[in-house]
Enzyme design. Structure first.
Site, PDB file in Angstrom:
ATOM      1  N   LYS A  38     -13.298 -12.514  10.715  1.00  0.00           N
ATOM      2  CA  LYS A  38     -12.930 -11.371   9.866  1.00  0.00           C
ATOM      3  C   LYS A  38     -14.184 -10.801   9.208  1.00  0.00           C
ATOM      4  CE  LYS A  38     -11.866 -14.633   6.146  1.00  0.00           C
ATOM      5  NZ  LYS A  38     -10.794 -15.428   5.528  1.00  0.00           N
ATOM      6  N   ARG A 149      -1.164 -16.665  -3.135  1.00  0.00           N
ATOM      7  CA  ARG A 149      -1.489 -15.368  -2.530  1.00  0.00           C
ATOM      8  C   ARG A 149      -0.290 -15.010  -1.648  1.00  0.00           C
ATOM      9  NH1 ARG A 149      -7.460 -15.076   0.107  1.00  0.00           N
ATOM     10  NH2 ARG A 149      -6.446 -16.181   1.787  1.00  0.00           N
ATOM     11  N   HIS A 178      -3.001 -22.366   3.066  1.00  0.00           N
ATOM     12  CA  HIS A 178      -4.408 -22.124   2.707  1.00  0.00           C
ATOM     13  C   HIS A 178      -4.706 -22.809   1.379  1.00  0.00           C
ATOM     14  CE1 HIS A 178      -8.210 -20.124   3.225  1.00  0.00           C
ATOM     15  NE2 HIS A 178      -8.088 -19.370   2.159  1.00  0.00           N
ATOM     16  N   ARG A 237      -9.483 -24.127  10.344  1.00  0.00           N
ATOM     17  CA  ARG A 237      -9.956 -22.731  10.322  1.00  0.00           C
ATOM     18  C   ARG A 237     -11.204 -22.588   9.459  1.00  0.00           C
ATOM     19  NH1 ARG A 237      -4.932 -22.694   8.231  1.00  0.00           N
ATOM     20  NH2 ARG A 237      -5.699 -21.619   6.367  1.00  0.00           N
ATOM     21  N   TYR A 280     -37.936   2.271 -10.891  1.00  0.00           N
ATOM     22  CA  TYR A 280     -37.057   2.889 -11.886  1.00  0.00           C
ATOM     23  C   TYR A 280     -36.953   2.042 -13.153  1.00  0.00           C
ATOM     24  CZ  TYR A 280     -35.215   5.795  -8.065  1.00  0.00           C
ATOM     25  OH  TYR A 280     -35.064   6.671  -7.026  1.00  0.00           O
ATOM     26  N   CYS A 327     -34.469  -0.584  -5.342  1.00  0.00           N
ATOM     27  CA  CYS A 327     -33.977   0.790  -5.167  1.00  0.00           C
ATOM     28  C   CYS A 327     -32.945   0.814  -4.032  1.00  0.00           C
ATOM     29  CB  CYS A 327     -35.131   1.718  -4.833  1.00  0.00           C
ATOM     30  SG  CYS A 327     -36.526   1.612  -5.976  1.00  0.00           S
ATOM     31  N   MET A 328     -32.424   1.984  -3.732  1.00  0.00           N
ATOM     32  CA  MET A 328     -31.409   2.099  -2.681  1.00  0.00           C
ATOM     33  C   MET A 328     -31.972   1.671  -1.318  1.00  0.00           C
ATOM     34  SD  MET A 328     -29.338   5.463  -1.366  1.00  0.00           S
ATOM     35  CE  MET A 328     -28.489   5.801  -2.898  1.00  0.00           C
ATOM     36  N   ASP A 329     -33.199   2.112  -1.005  1.00  0.00           N
ATOM     37  CA  ASP A 329     -33.735   1.921   0.343  1.00  0.00           C
ATOM     38  C   ASP A 329     -35.032   1.127   0.383  1.00  0.00           C
ATOM     39  OD1 ASP A 329     -31.742   3.851   1.193  1.00  0.00           O
ATOM     40  OD2 ASP A 329     -33.030   5.309   0.182  1.00  0.00           O
TER      41      ASP A 329
HETATM   42  C1  LIG Z   1     -10.993 -16.680   5.321  1.00  0.00           C
HETATM   43  C2  LIG Z   1      -9.960 -17.679   5.642  1.00  0.00           C
HETATM   44  C3  LIG Z   1     -10.316 -18.925   6.174  1.00  0.00           C
HETATM   45  C4  LIG Z   1     -11.760 -19.391   6.248  1.00  0.00           C
HETATM   46  O1  LIG Z   1     -12.209 -19.647   4.942  1.00  0.00           O
HETATM   47  P1  LIG Z   1     -13.646 -20.310   4.676  1.00  0.00           P
HETATM   48  O2  LIG Z   1     -13.653 -20.537   3.214  1.00  0.00           O
HETATM   49  O3  LIG Z   1     -14.664 -19.316   5.097  1.00  0.00           O
HETATM   50  O4  LIG Z   1     -13.705 -21.557   5.487  1.00  0.00           O
HETATM   51  C5  LIG Z   1      -9.305 -19.756   6.593  1.00  0.00           C
HETATM   52  N1  LIG Z   1      -8.000 -19.395   6.467  1.00  0.00           N
HETATM   53  C6  LIG Z   1      -7.626 -18.217   5.907  1.00  0.00           C
HETATM   54  C7  LIG Z   1      -6.182 -17.902   5.776  1.00  0.00           C
HETATM   55  C8  LIG Z   1      -8.588 -17.335   5.464  1.00  0.00           C
HETATM   56  O5  LIG Z   1      -8.217 -16.175   4.906  1.00  0.00           O
END
Ligand SMILES: *Cc1c(COP(=O)(O)O)cnc(C)c1O
Length: 387
Positions: A38, A149, A178, A237, A280, A327-329
Site C-alpha cells: 500500500k 478501527r 489487526h 502481514r 529563510y 526550502c521547498m526545493d
Molecule cells: C498496514 C497494515 C499492515 C502492515 O503493518 P506494518 O506495521 O507495516 O507491519 C498489516 N495489516 C493491515 C491491516 C494493515 O493496514
C-alpha cells in the site's frame, strides 16, 4: 538524471523477507507471507516491490485502495491482493473486475459487494483470463479484536459469516484482525496483544464449531510477525520491517536493513563570511567564514521542513549538519571552514551505510515514525532500482 534519487535496494528487500522467514522457521513455524505494498509500497514503488516480494516467496499482496490494486493487476500481477481499507460502493464493481479480495466488517458492505457482482464478473479486467461469471468473490472477515478501527465485534462474527455465505455471491477466504501495540515489549502492551490473539482464536473456534470454513487466519503485522509467535496462524502481514525498520521496542531484534537510500549531489558551494546568514528566516548565521553546499532537495521532495537545524547528511563517510531552514526545493549543508568535499560530490540523505542516518533516526527527531518518512518521499524523486 536528477541528482536526488531514492535508490531502492530490492536485494535488501528480499533478504529482509528471508530474515523473517528464517525467524519463523527457527520457531518451528512457516506462516505464508502477505506483503503490504500500500501507499506505493511505503514509498518504494508498488510494482517493483510487489514483483520482488513474490519472487522472494510471498503468496499474497495487500493494498489500501482499489486503485492501488488495479495498478498491480494492470502490471500483470496475478497473486491474490487483499484490499485492507474499506472502499465505497462506487468502487465495488472494480473490486470484482480486478479480482481484489476485500475485508468485510459488516452485513451492509457484504450485501453491497454481492450486489456489485451482478454487474461485473470476477476478474473481468484481469488480464487475458476470460471472466468466470459464476465465480464468487473471496472476502476476508475483518474482526476488531482491539484496534478500534474497521472490523466487526468478535461476537458478531458468526452472524456476519452466515450472511456472507447466504449471499451466494461471496465466499469466505479467511478471517483477519489487526494489532494496536504488537511492536512494543512493554508488559501491558504484550498483555493487550495476547488478549487480541485470544479473542481472534476464539472467533475462529466458534466459526469452526458452527461448520463454517474459516479459510486463512491472519493477524500479525510487523510487530506480531517478530514478537508474537502465537499470532502467526496461517499468514502474516509484515510491512515496515520488510522495508527495513523494526521498532526499537519490538524484540527479538532481527537484522532488517533499510531498502530505501535517498541520495543527492552537492550542486553549488560558496563561502559565507562571519555574520552572514543562510536561508529563510535567517535562523543560521556563520560564526566564522564557512563553506556552504547547496543540495537540490527540499520539503517538496519529502525532506520534512521540521528537520531544519536538526539534521545531518553523509558525504564521503562523514556527517555534516544542515545550515538554516530547509526550502521547498533546496537545502544547505555546513561543510566547515576547510572542506574535504567538493562540488558534485555524492550525498546520502538517509538509508545508506553508516554513519548516514536512517528513516527511523529522522522520524525520532521530529516525533513521527519511519513509515511517514519513506511514504513521504514525493513522486518528484525518481526511484532507481538496484538488485
Ligand atoms: C498496514 C497494515 C499492515 C502492515 O503493518 P506494518 O506495521 O507495516 O507491519 C498489516 N495489516 C493491515 C491491516 C494493515 O493496514
Amino acid at each position: 538524471m536528477r541528482a536526488t534519487q531514492a535508490i531502492i535496494h530490492l536485494d535488501v528487500f528480499k533478504k529482509n523477507i528471508e530474515t523473517l522467514r528464517a525467524h519463523h522457521r527457527a520457531n518451528g513455524a512457516e506462516p505464508s507471507i502477505c506483503v503490504p505494498v500500500k501507499a506505493d509500497a511505503y514509498g518504494h514503488g508498488a510494482i517493483p516491490a510487489a514483483k520482488a516480494a513474490l519472487e522472494a516467496g510471498a503468496r499474497h499482496l495487500a493494498v489500501a485502495t482499489v486503485d492501488e490494486g488495479a495498478q498491480l493487476r494492470d502490471a500483470g500481477i496475478r497473486a491474490p491482493i487483499l484490499l485492507l481499507s474499506q472502499c465505497v460502493p462506487a468502487e465495488m464493481e472494480a473490486v470484482w473486475a480486478y479480482s481484489l479480495t476485500p475485508l468485510v466488517s459488516d452485513t451492509q458492505a457484504a450485501a453491497l459487494f454481492a450486489e456489485a457482482g451482478k454487474q461485473t464478473a470476477l476478474g473481468a479486467i484481469y488480464g487475458e483470463v476470460p471472466p468466470k461469471v459464476t465465480e464468487k468473490l473471496p472476502v476476508f472477515i475483518k474482526i476488531d479484536t482491539g484496534m478500534g478501527r474497521v472490523g466487526c465485534r468478535p461476537e458478531d462474527a458468526p452472524a456476519l459469516a452466515g450472511f456472507i455465505e447466504q449471499t451466494n455471491a461471496l465466499k469466505i477466504a479467511g478471517i483477519i484482525t489487526h494489532f494496536a501495540v504488537s511492536d512494543s515489549s512493554k508488559e501491558e502492551n504484550i498483555a493487550y496483544t495476547n488478549t487480541q490473539i485470544e479473542r481472534f482464536s476464539a472467533v475462529a473456534e466458534t466459526l469452526k464449531a458452527r461448520g463454517i470454513q474459516t479459510g486463512i487466519l491472519s493477524a500479525a503485522n510487523s510487530g506480531g510477525s517478530v514478537s508474537h509467535p502465537k499470532s502467526w496462524f496461517d499468514m502474516v502481514r509484515p510491512g515496515i520491517i520488510l522495508y527495513g525498520y523494526q521498532d526499537a521496542g519490538s524484540l527479538p531484534a532481527l537484522k532488517f536493513k533499510p531498502v530505501m537510500e535517498l541520495v543527492t549531489q552537492i550542486v553549488f558551494t560558496k563561502t559565507v563570511r562571519k555574520g552572514e546568514s543562510v536561508s529563510y528566516g535567517r535562523t543560521w548565521t556563520a560564526d566564522a567564514d564557512t563553506v556552504i553546499g547547496v543540495l537540490p532537495l527540499g520539503y517538496a521532495d519529502g525532506l520534512p521542513r521540521l528537520l531544519s537545524g536538526n539534521f545531518s547528511v553523509c558525504i564521503n563517510g562523514v556527517l555534516y549538519p544542515l545550515a538554516g531552514r530547509i526550502c521547498m526545493d533546496q537545502c544547505m549543508v555546513n561543510l566547515g571552514a576547510h572542506p574535504e568535499v567538493e562540488r558534485w560530490d555524492k550525498v546520502t540523505i538517509f538509508g545508506g551505510a553508516k554513519p548516514a542516518l536512517n528513516a527511523a533516526d529522522i522520524a525520532e527527531r521530529i516525533g513521527t515514525i519511519p513509515y511517514e518518512i519513506t511514504c513521504g518521499i514525493s513522486k518528484r524523486v525518481p526511484r532507481v532500482y538496484a538488485d
